[in-house]
Design an enzyme around this catalytic site. Structure first.
Site, short mmCIF file in Angstrom:
data_model
loop_
_atom_site.label_atom_id
_atom_site.label_comp_id
_atom_site.label_asym_id
_atom_site.label_seq_id
_atom_site.Cartn_x
_atom_site.Cartn_y
_atom_site.Cartn_z
N SER A 173 6.72 -7.77 4.22
CA SER A 173 7.56 -8.00 3.04
C SER A 173 8.63 -6.92 2.84
O SER A 173 9.56 -7.13 2.07
CB SER A 173 6.69 -8.09 1.78
OG SER A 173 6.10 -6.83 1.49
N LYS A 208 6.86 -2.17 -2.86
CA LYS A 208 8.10 -2.90 -3.07
C LYS A 208 9.20 -1.92 -3.47
O LYS A 208 8.95 -0.74 -3.71
CB LYS A 208 7.95 -3.95 -4.18
CG LYS A 208 6.82 -4.95 -3.99
CD LYS A 208 7.08 -5.94 -2.88
CE LYS A 208 5.92 -6.94 -2.76
NZ LYS A 208 6.06 -7.78 -1.54
#
Length: 313
Positions: free
Chosen positions: A84, A153
């Site tokens: 990701s 993230k």
């Protein structure tokens, strides 16, 4: 004098008349034969050095305590379990996370890559059985735990920001478009798979997104869950500052320049003029008030003086 000569001199004093008499005098004991006391030359005996194998357990214990302290308060290594955050981070990379600055009140900033605990429902429920060695090593920070509920993230917006992204467009923070070409995965769009917003980020919360936008279940995909897709700042473990492993991918994780745009920073800049204006207004008001009081005082004295003059006339 040679050793033979010394021996001769020592033996020549056997009659007890010379100063080299080897017999102990009353009240004095001869030195121990095993070297426990001082020898005739006055030198202290050399202590025997401890065996390395006897000191090894103590060294290991100290190393483990230091590792635990470093993991808890300074830095911790994390393994990247997914794609990701490509191309910034690859699956299997090891990153070092700064855990020190949050102890001094530092909060995550836009553009930083952060590790955070699962806010709830972001990761599937699963439990992996670990043996004693794995549990112990993960506890002291020498290896990641298979049951850690942590994610990584990039922070896109912080508390007070407004963030949005329309299909075919760019991510906008406080109305300013971000240039994400330096970190977004090649060939990805900013948000075509999941447009969103405008969203107002609550105070103490973060809006996060993965660099591999079309392969990241980030804040966009959790807006219908408790928490509305925001990550509480208190859930942040720390900022990822270095790619530490493998060696050929070693490097820092800086904040992209696009987050330094004045428009993105408008939330803080809008607050600054108000604070500066208030700071400048206070002295001005006090100065004008003192000036007015002085003029009234002088006027009063002048009027009083004129009254005295008329009465004398």
């Amino acid at each position: 004098m040679t050793a033979d000569t010394d021996g001769t001199a020592a033996s020549s004093g056997a009659d007890g008349d010379g100063p080299w008499n080897s017999s102990p005098t009353p009240g004095h004991e001869a030195p121990d034969s095993d070297g426990g006391g001082e020898d005739p030359s006055g030198k202290k005996p050399v202590k025997k050095q401890r065996s390395f194998w006897k000191e090894l357990p103590m060294l290991i214990g100290i190393a483990l305590i230091l590792a635990l302290i470093i993991k808890t308060f300074l830095v911790q290594a994390f393994s990247i379990p997914s794609d990701s955050m490509q191309d910034t981070l690859q699956r299997g990379d090891r990153v070092l996370v700064d855990k020190l600055t949050p102890w001094f009140g530092s909060t995550p900033e836009r553009g930083e890559v952060v590790v955070f605990h699962d806010p709830g429902g972001w990761l599937p429920e699963a439990h992996v059985e670990e043996n004693f060695v794995q549990t112990a090593l993960s506890f002291i920070g020498l290896m990641p735990s298979a049951n850690e509920k942590d994610l990584i993230k990039r922070v896109i917006a912080v508390g007070g920001d407004t963030v949005e992204c329309k299909k075919g467009g760019k991510v906008r923070v406080n109305g300013t478009a971000l240039d994400e070409s330096s970190y977004i995965f090649p060939g990805n769009t900013p948000c075509d798979d999941k447009p969103f917003g405008p969203v107002k980020v609550p105070k103490g919360k973060l809006w996060v997104m993965g660099d591999h936008r079309q392969d990241s279940l980030d804040s966009r995909y959790h807006q219908n869950q408790p928490g509305d897709g925001f990550v509480p700042e208190k859930q942040v473990v720390g900022r990822a500052i270095v790619k530490a492993w493998p060696i050929n991918r070693w490097g820092s994780l800086p904040v992209p320049e696009t987050f330094d745009q004045q428009g993105v920073q408008s939330r803080a800049l809008n607050a600054a003029p108000g604070a500066l204006g208030l700071a400048g207004a206070v002295p001005l008001v006090l100065w004008r008030r003192r000036r007015l009081e002085t003029r009234l005082h002088l006027k009063s004295r002048h009027a009083h003086g004129e009254g005295e003059a008329s009465s004398e006339g």
